[in-house]
Design an enzyme around this catalytic site. Structure first.
Site, PDB file in Angstrom:
ATOM      1  N   LYS A  13       0.837  -1.202   0.000  1.00 15.75           N
ATOM      2  CA  LYS A  13       0.000   0.000   0.000  1.00 15.75           C
ATOM      3  C   LYS A  13       0.880   1.263   0.000  1.00 15.75           C
ATOM      4  O   LYS A  13       2.098   1.182   0.236  1.00 15.75           O
ATOM      5  CB  LYS A  13      -0.913  -0.047   1.235  1.00 15.75           C
ATOM      6  N   TYR A  53     -12.274  -2.864  -2.991  1.00 17.25           N
ATOM      7  CA  TYR A  53     -12.796  -2.995  -1.617  1.00 17.25           C
ATOM      8  C   TYR A  53     -14.333  -2.971  -1.585  1.00 17.25           C
ATOM      9  O   TYR A  53     -14.913  -2.603  -0.569  1.00 17.25           O
ATOM     10  CB  TYR A  53     -12.224  -1.885  -0.741  1.00 17.25           C
ATOM     11  N   PHE A  61     -15.399   3.065   7.484  1.00 16.99           N
ATOM     12  CA  PHE A  61     -14.045   3.473   7.086  1.00 16.99           C
ATOM     13  C   PHE A  61     -13.804   3.378   5.582  1.00 16.99           C
ATOM     14  O   PHE A  61     -12.702   3.648   5.105  1.00 16.99           O
ATOM     15  CB  PHE A  61     -12.993   2.635   7.845  1.00 16.99           C
ATOM     16  N   ARG A  89      -1.498 -14.899   3.706  1.00 14.23           N
ATOM     17  CA  ARG A  89      -2.242 -14.227   4.788  1.00 14.23           C
ATOM     18  C   ARG A  89      -1.541 -14.417   6.130  1.00 14.23           C
ATOM     19  O   ARG A  89      -1.518 -13.515   6.957  1.00 14.23           O
ATOM     20  CB  ARG A  89      -3.675 -14.768   4.867  1.00 14.23           C
ATOM     21  N   THR A  95      -5.384  -8.332  10.318  1.00 11.60           N
ATOM     22  CA  THR A  95      -5.769  -7.040   9.728  1.00 11.60           C
ATOM     23  C   THR A  95      -5.272  -5.885  10.602  1.00 11.60           C
ATOM     24  O   THR A  95      -4.728  -4.906  10.105  1.00 11.60           O
ATOM     25  CB  THR A  95      -7.306  -6.977   9.567  1.00 11.60           C
ATOM     26  N   ARG A 106       2.862  -7.361   9.127  1.00  7.70           N
ATOM     27  CA  ARG A 106       2.179  -6.301   9.884  1.00  7.70           C
ATOM     28  C   ARG A 106       2.643  -6.273  11.342  1.00  7.70           C
ATOM     29  O   ARG A 106       2.720  -5.206  11.955  1.00  7.70           O
ATOM     30  CB  ARG A 106       0.668  -6.490   9.798  1.00  7.70           C
ATOM     31  N   ASN A 116      -1.824  -0.210   7.450  1.00  9.07           N
ATOM     32  CA  ASN A 116      -1.289  -1.567   7.665  1.00  9.07           C
ATOM     33  C   ASN A 116      -0.487  -2.124   6.483  1.00  9.07           C
ATOM     34  O   ASN A 116      -0.277  -3.316   6.376  1.00  9.07           O
ATOM     35  CB  ASN A 116      -2.391  -2.513   8.146  1.00  9.07           C
ATOM     36  N   HIS A 119      -1.701  -5.538   1.387  1.00 15.02           N
ATOM     37  CA  HIS A 119      -2.944  -6.274   1.123  1.00 15.02           C
ATOM     38  C   HIS A 119      -2.613  -7.678   0.622  1.00 15.02           C
ATOM     39  O   HIS A 119      -1.634  -7.859  -0.108  1.00 15.02           O
ATOM     40  CB  HIS A 119      -3.768  -5.563   0.041  1.00 15.02           C
ATOM     41  N   GLU A 130      -9.281 -10.335  -7.860  1.00 17.24           N
ATOM     42  CA  GLU A 130      -8.329  -9.238  -7.684  1.00 17.24           C
ATOM     43  C   GLU A 130      -7.232  -9.272  -8.758  1.00 17.24           C
ATOM     44  O   GLU A 130      -6.835  -8.228  -9.277  1.00 17.24           O
ATOM     45  CB  GLU A 130      -7.739  -9.294  -6.278  1.00 17.24           C
TER      46      GLU A 130
HETATM   47  P1  DAT Z   1      -7.436  -7.339   5.334  1.00 15.82           P
HETATM   48  O1  DAT Z   1      -6.696  -6.187   4.706  1.00 15.82           O
HETATM   49  O2  DAT Z   1      -6.651  -7.974   6.441  1.00 15.82           O
HETATM   50  O3  DAT Z   1      -7.938  -8.337   4.327  1.00 15.82           O
HETATM   51  P2  DAT Z   1     -10.163  -6.359   5.471  1.00 15.82           P
HETATM   52  O4  DAT Z   1     -10.348  -6.908   4.106  1.00 15.82           O
HETATM   53  O5  DAT Z   1     -11.178  -6.712   6.509  1.00 15.82           O
HETATM   54  O6  DAT Z   1      -8.731  -6.726   6.062  1.00 15.82           O
HETATM   55  O7  DAT Z   1     -10.113  -4.779   5.417  1.00 15.82           O
HETATM   56  C1  DAT Z   1      -9.447  -4.129   4.357  1.00 15.82           C
HETATM   57  C2  DAT Z   1      -8.678  -2.969   4.903  1.00 15.82           C
HETATM   58  O8  DAT Z   1      -9.574  -2.031   5.483  1.00 15.82           O
HETATM   59  C3  DAT Z   1      -7.692  -3.307   6.024  1.00 15.82           C
HETATM   60  O9  DAT Z   1      -6.462  -3.781   5.532  1.00 15.82           O
HETATM   61  C4  DAT Z   1      -7.565  -1.986   6.704  1.00 15.82           C
HETATM   62  C5  DAT Z   1      -8.949  -1.389   6.578  1.00 15.82           C
HETATM   63  N1  DAT Z   1      -9.731  -1.635   7.778  1.00 15.82           N
HETATM   64  C6  DAT Z   1     -10.291  -2.800   8.156  1.00 15.82           C
HETATM   65  N2  DAT Z   1     -10.927  -2.680   9.330  1.00 15.82           N
HETATM   66  C7  DAT Z   1     -10.757  -1.391   9.692  1.00 15.82           C
HETATM   67  C8  DAT Z   1     -11.167  -0.622  10.809  1.00 15.82           C
HETATM   68  N3  DAT Z   1     -11.896  -1.152  11.791  1.00 15.82           N
HETATM   69  N4  DAT Z   1     -10.805   0.686  10.852  1.00 15.82           N
HETATM   70  C9  DAT Z   1     -10.079   1.235   9.859  1.00 15.82           C
HETATM   71  N5  DAT Z   1      -9.660   0.573   8.778  1.00 15.82           N
HETATM   72  C10 DAT Z   1      -9.991  -0.721   8.695  1.00 15.82           C
HETATM   73 MG    MG Z   2      -9.356  -8.183   2.828  1.00 18.85          MG
END
Ligand code: DAT
Ligand code: MG
Length: 153
Positions: A13, A53, A61, A89, A95, A106, A116, A119, A130
């Site tokens: 990212k 996303y 968010f 993963r 996450t 991470r 973080n 991805h 994707e």
């Molecule tokens: P991951 O990236 O581990 O697959 P995800 O798909 O649930 O997690 O979410 C995508 C991204 O969104 C994640 O990398 C960071 C952001 N995100 C997730 N939960 C969040 C939260 N509670 N507050 C802020 N950003 C968040």
């Molecule tokens: Mg995800």
């Protein structure tokens, strides 16, 4: 079923790129034994990021997430190998970096969930979607790794 030719989409990212973590992250996937089949530095459009996303569109968010991902260049990659989606993963960590163990990307390299740095696809279906979203078929490079026989029996 896991296959040696399984593929996942991994993206460094904008914060990971700006913080100079591209080499460190690629090193971990290379040294593990996974094969790089596509890579580009790209400033993704908001449309592409909204689509990427889309499953999170109703989360509070979402808009901030798309803005953050649009704030600078991303290193988009496809990595290949046995069980690469799940193992990728595990290598990423949770996450939320606060819940990520030391030894994970991470867990070692970032602090807050909204920054973080990386991805990774979370299922076969999302990996396929994707990869198709971020790459055209010609960008996926077909070659044989000279280390193949030393990584797989
Ligand atoms: P991951 O990236 O581990 O697959 P995800 O798909 O649930 O997690 O979410 C995508 C991204 O969104 C994640 O990398 C960071 C952001 N995100 C997730 N939960 C969040 C939260 N509670 N507050 C802020 N950003 C968040
Ligand atoms: Mg995800």
């Amino acid at each position: 079923m896991a296959s040696i030719s399984e593929r996942t989409f991994i993206a460094i990212k904008p914060d990971g790129v700006q913080r100079g973590l591209v080499g460190e992250i690629i090193r971990r996937f290379e040294q593990k034994g996974f094969k790089l089949v596509a890579m580009k530095l790209t400033h993704a459009s908001e449309d592409l990021l909204r689509e990427h996303y889309i499953d999170l569109k109703d989360r509070p968010f979402y808009a901030g997430l798309v803005q953050y991902m649009h704030s600078g260049p991303i290193v988009a990659m496809v990595w290949e190998g046995l069980n690469v989606i799940k193992t990728g993963r595990v290598m990423l960590g949770e996450t939320n970096p606060m819940d990520s163990k030391p030894g994970t990307i991470r867990g070692d390299l970032c602090v807050q969930v909204g920054r973080n740095i990386i991805h990774g696809s979370d299922s076969l279906e999302s990996a396929e979607a994707e990869i198709n979203l971020w790459f055209s078929p010609e960008e996926l490079v077909d070659y044989r790794s000279c280390a193949h026989e030393w990584i797989y029996e």
